[in-house]
Design an enzyme around this catalytic site. Sequence first.
Site, PDB file in Angstrom:
ATOM      1  N   ARG A  65      -3.152  19.186 -53.143  1.00 41.07           N
ATOM      2  CA  ARG A  65      -2.846  20.470 -53.746  1.00 41.07           C
ATOM      3  C   ARG A  65      -4.073  21.362 -53.869  1.00 41.07           C
ATOM      4  O   ARG A  65      -3.986  22.567 -53.859  1.00 41.07           O
ATOM      5  CB  ARG A  65      -2.348  20.218 -55.168  1.00 41.07           C
ATOM      6  CG  ARG A  65      -0.929  20.594 -55.359  1.00 41.07           C
ATOM      7  CD  ARG A  65      -0.587  20.285 -56.796  1.00 41.07           C
ATOM      8  NE  ARG A  65       0.670  19.578 -56.826  1.00 41.07           N
ATOM      9  CZ  ARG A  65       1.090  18.877 -57.856  1.00 41.07           C
ATOM     10  NH1 ARG A  65       0.340  18.745 -58.903  1.00 41.07           N
ATOM     11  NH2 ARG A  65       2.241  18.299 -57.817  1.00 41.07           N
ATOM     12  N   ASP A  66      -5.213  20.725 -54.026  1.00 42.48           N
ATOM     13  CA  ASP A  66      -6.405  21.493 -54.371  1.00 42.48           C
ATOM     14  C   ASP A  66      -7.386  21.658 -53.229  1.00 42.48           C
ATOM     15  O   ASP A  66      -8.400  22.301 -53.372  1.00 42.48           O
ATOM     16  CB  ASP A  66      -7.124  20.805 -55.529  1.00 42.48           C
ATOM     17  CG  ASP A  66      -6.268  20.819 -56.758  1.00 42.48           C
ATOM     18  OD1 ASP A  66      -5.777  21.898 -57.078  1.00 42.48           O
ATOM     19  OD2 ASP A  66      -6.087  19.758 -57.350  1.00 42.48           O
TER      20      ASP A  66
END
Lengths: 109, 569, 485
Positions: A65-66
Amino acid sequence: MKHLKSINRKAARIDRQADVVALQQGPPQQAPAPHFPLGCTLIFSPGWEADRNGGTAGLCTPVERDLFDCHAGCFWPAQVPDQLNHAPDWTAKCASAQKDWRKIDLVFP
Amino acid sequence: MLTGCAISAAVLSLSLLAQQPPPPKETKEPTEKEKEEIDSGIPIASEVVRKACSPCHKIDEKQRMSRISWRRTTPEGWEFTIKRMVELNGLKIEPAEAREVLKYLANNLGLAPEEARAASFEAEKRMIDYKYADKDTNEVCSKCHSMGRVISQRRSKGEWELLVAMHRGYYPLSDFQAFRRGGPPRTEPGPDGRPPDNRHPMDKAIPKLAEDLPLKTPEWSAWSANMRVPKLVGRWTFTGYQPGKGRYYGETVIKPGEKEDEAQTETRYVQVKTGETITRHGRALVYTGFQWRGRSFEGSTDKEGWREVMFLDRNQRELTGRWFTGGYEETGIDVTMARVGSDPMVLGLDRAALQTGGVRTVQIYGANFPADLAAGAIDFGHGVAVKRVVSASPSLVKAEVEVAKDATLGPRDVSVAGVVREGAAMIYDRIDGIKVKPQAGMARVGGINFPKQYQQFEAVAFHNGADGKPDTKDDLNLGPVDVTWSIEEYTATYDDNDKDYVGTLDSNGLFTPNVDGPNVKRRGNANNVGDVWVVATYKTPEGKVLRARAHLLVTMPLYVKFDQPEVSQ
Amino acid sequence: MSALALGEFHPFRSAGRDFLYLVPSAAVFELDEAASAIVDRLRESSTGTGELVAELSARFPAAELQETVGELLRVRAISVEGVPDEPPPRQMPPENFPLTTMVLNVTNQCNLSCTYCYEYGEDKIVDTENGRKPKFMSEQTARESVDFMLRESGENRMAHLTFFGGETLLNLPVLRFAIAYARERAAAMGKEVDFSLTTNGTLLRPEVIDFLTENRVGVTISIDGPKEMQDQFRVFHNGTGSYDVIAPKIRELLRRHQTRPIGARVTLTSHTLDVRKIFQHLTEEIGFWEVGFAPVTTSPNRKYAIAEEGFDDMLEQFRSLADEFLEFAVENRHHGFSNVKDTLEEIHKGVSKAYPCGAGLGLMGVSTDGDVALCHRFAGSDAHKLGTVRSGIDRLVQIGYLEKHHIADKTDCSQCWARPLCSGGCYHEAYTRYGETAHPNLHYCEWIRGWTDTCLRIYGELAVRNPRYLEQFEEKVAYEASQVN
C-alpha cells in the site's frame, strides 16, 4: 531523603535501600528491543524492518500500500528504489500496488 | 507510512524555506591545515583509471585526481562508487576495464588490515549488532543504512563533507530524516555559560568522522609500503561451521590463477553430522594483499555458487571469513583455512562435548597425522583415558576414550602427536539448560517477486558451570543439540495470529518464510509479516524437559539491493 | 554530562501535593516543590543536570536541586538518558509455592439460572449439564481435597477453604463434612483453616445460618441490587425473580450471623449499572457490611455485556462512591465499598504483580470430581487442569502455565503504568473475551487506569489527611480470600 517522602511501604523500603528487588526491577519493564543491524533503520517510526519495539505490529502493513509513497518521496532510499534518481520508472507497470505488486522489480543500483 | 510521508514532506518544504542562502564564494588562500589535507591526496599512477575517470575528475600537477585521491575504501566501497558513476553520472565503461579500475583503486586506495578488520562484517554479510561509538554519528548514518558502509571508508575532511553533500543532493529527504536537527535552536546558555551546541547532527558527525576515519593513517602508511601479492599456492586445511549443519573439516588446494593475484581452488570437506563429502571448485582474487574475494561452485549444475570473503593474516598462514549464499546472503559457513606444512595439525573433534562416565569413539580431524599413531600420543588431560586408536589416516584419527565419572568439568585441550588444539573438547556431566541461537532472528517474506530470507535456528546445550547458576560467565557451552521446534504467538497485536501466517519451521530449526504480497486471508489484506516466538523443547536423557525460545521477526523484503558481487569476478 | 529523562511513573495530585506512583516498583512518593519542579521540567524535554539546575536556580538553591536530582535518580523517578536499564529479571515464583486458598466447587448445580452465569449461562466453559463431571462432590472427594489442601499449604500455618458452586448450599452435607474434617486434620497438623462460602441466599434457612455462625464461616452473597435489578438476571429456572425469596433470608442472616462480616458481591451488567443506587440499597436498606462490584464476564456480543461507554459511566459512578468512601475514611468511619479498600491495601503494600491474581499459584479451584484447575472459574475444564487432588499438582504443567502468563511476556502491558496492580487482568475474563487466558484484557484498560488513578488519589488524600487510617493495612495478612468472585 529530604525532597521525596516515602508514602507507602514499598517506598519506605526503597528509601531504606533494603529492597534490592524493587531497585533491580527498575524502570521500563519492556525487554530491550532486539536490534537488527545491516541496513536496518530502526530509528524512524516505524522502521523498515521493525517498529520501535522490535516487532512488526507497528509497521504500516501491508507494505504494498505504501510503496508508492516511499518511492516517490525517497523516504527509504536504502530499502525502496528512489524515484528521484535511481529508478524513476519503478512503479510504471504498477498502477495499483495492491493489485499489481507482482510487476515490481528488485533494483540493483 | 502515509502519514509519515505527508508530515515529512511538509516539514521538508519548511526546512528548505528556512535554509540560509549559501554565502558568496570567496577566493582566498588555503590555510595550513587545508594545504596539509590537499597534500595528503594519493597520486593515481594507473593509466586505465586516469582514462576512465578523467572526463569528470581533474588531474592536478601531482597526479592526484579530484575526489578520488582523498578517499580510501574496500573493494566493495569502490565498486559501489563505480556503479553509481555508471548509473547516475553517465560513465561508460567496459566490464574488463571496470575490473581493472576497481583492482587499482582497492589496492592503492584501500584499507590496511587493521582498518578493514572492524568493518569485515559488512563484506562478510554478517548480521551483527554494531554500534558506532559516537552517538550522533551513529544516528546520522544508520537511520538509512548500516554503519558498516561508513567504517569501511577513510576520507579527508573535505571528502566527508562532500559525501554528506552527495547524500543531500541525491536523497533530499535525508536532510530532514537524519542530517538536520528538528525543532527550534536552543537559546539559553549551558551551565558553563557558553552558548548551547546548536549544530545540526551532520555538522557534529563530519568532524568526528574526519577525526576517527581520516585519509592519512600510520596503519595505511605502513601497510601500503609493505603490501605485496601473497603467495597462497599449496595445501590448506579447511574448518567450517554452518548453523543447522554443524562442523565441516577438509582441505583446500590453492593453484595459481590466470594472474598473479588470482587463485584457483579445489575444496573437499566432510559434513561431520552426515558423513557427506562436498567438493567445490572456485576462483578468487586477493585485493590489497589480504582481502580474499572468491566464488566457488559445487559441481557443474551449481550456477550461483557461494561467495567467499576472507581475511589473510599478516604471516600468510591463515584465512578466516565467511562463505555465503542466499537471497540476502543469510546462509553461510564460518571458515578458517590454515596452511599445511610438514608438522601435524589438529583441527578439532566431531563433537563439542563429552559426557562423564562411559567409553566412546571420537573422531579427531587434522592433517599430517603419523600413520603409526599410538594411543599414548593422544591426550585429553586428566580423567580422560585414551583406550586405543581405532583407525588413523593423515587427516582423521578415530580413538576410543573413556571419560571418568569424576573427571573435572570444563574445556580441554586436545593434543595429537605433540600438537595441541586449545579447548577442542568440553567435559560435562549433565545438561542444565538450552538456549536458542540467534536470540533475535530475522526472515523476510518472499518467493513470488522477491527472494525469501531464511533463518536457521540452533539450540545449544549448556551446563551451569562451577557456580551452578545459569547465564553466568562460567557456563559451559556443550554445542548444538537436537530439539523439537515449534512456533508460538508473540502477542504484540491482539488477534493477528502471526504464527499462522509467517511461515514454517522445519525439524532442523530452519525457518522458511511465507510468500510476499498481500494475503486475502488476513485481516485488512495484510501481508505475511509478523513476529513470533521460536521455541525449542529438549528432553534430557534423565527425562527433564528443557525449553528455550527466541524472537523471530518476519518482515518486509528489501526492494532495492546495494550489493557488489562483482568484486570476486 | 548525559541528559536526564523521566523514568516510568504515574504522577497524581492529592490534597494539594504532588505524588508519583513509580512503575514497576509500585512505590508512592510525595514530592516537595523542588522535586515537582524538576519532574515538570523534564516532562517538557530531556536536559542535562547542569542546564536543569541553571534553569531552576532562580527558584531553588543549586545545591538543593542537585540533591533532589540525586534522590529522584535513586528511586528511579528519573534516569540518565542513553544509559540502558538492566532488563528486569523475569522473576518466577519459587517452585512448590504453597497453596493459600483452595476453592472447592461442591456442586455445579444451581437452583437459579442467572443468564450471565459463567458456570451455567451462555458463556460457560464447562458443560455442567451433559458433561461427565458429577453434579455433586462426594464426601470422599471432599476428604481428598482437604488432605490435598493441607499437604500443599507447605509451611503456611493458615489455609483458606472457600466453597463455591453452583449453589454451595445445595450440597450442605458435604459442606458440613468438609468443615468438620478440615478442622480435625488441621488441628492434628498444628494448622488452622479459615472457611468461607459464596451463596445466592435462596437456601439460608435458620439452621443453616446457625451452622455458619457457629463455624465462623465467612459469607458472601451474590446479589445484584434492589428488586428491579436483581430480578433482571438472577432468576429461577421458570424465569421468576429471586429478590422476594432472598431479601428476608439475608436480613435474617445479617441479624443472626455476627461472627464474621457479611459481604455482597454484585455483578454489573449493561442493564444494571446504577452503582450508587445498588450500594445504597444493599448497605442502608439491607444492611451489608461490605459491597464489592464486578463487571459481568462475557463475550462482547451479549446484550448485557458492558460496552465502552458503559465502562466510562461505571467509572464515574465508582468515582463518586469512592469520594464518599474518602470522606468516611478521613473521619475513621466505616464505608462498605470494598473495591476501594482492596485497592488501597494493594497500593499501600506496594504490590507489583507478576500475575494478575493467585490463580494457579497460591489459589486453585477444585471441581466436583477432584480435578485441580487454575481457579474456581476453570474448575472442571480439562484444558486448564493442573492435576487432581489425588495425584497432586502437575508441576510441569504449572510451571508452563506460570511461564506463559508472566507480566514480562505481556507486550501490550509493557508500557502501561497500571501494570503493577492489574498485570493484565482476570484469566477467565480473557478466555471468555479472547479465547486465550494469557491475553491481556485490553477492553477494560482505560477503566483500570481510570480506577487505579482514582484509588491513588484517595490514597494520597488519606496519606495527608488521615495517615493513621492506612495503618490498618500493615497488620492484615498477605492474601485475604474470604471473597471469591
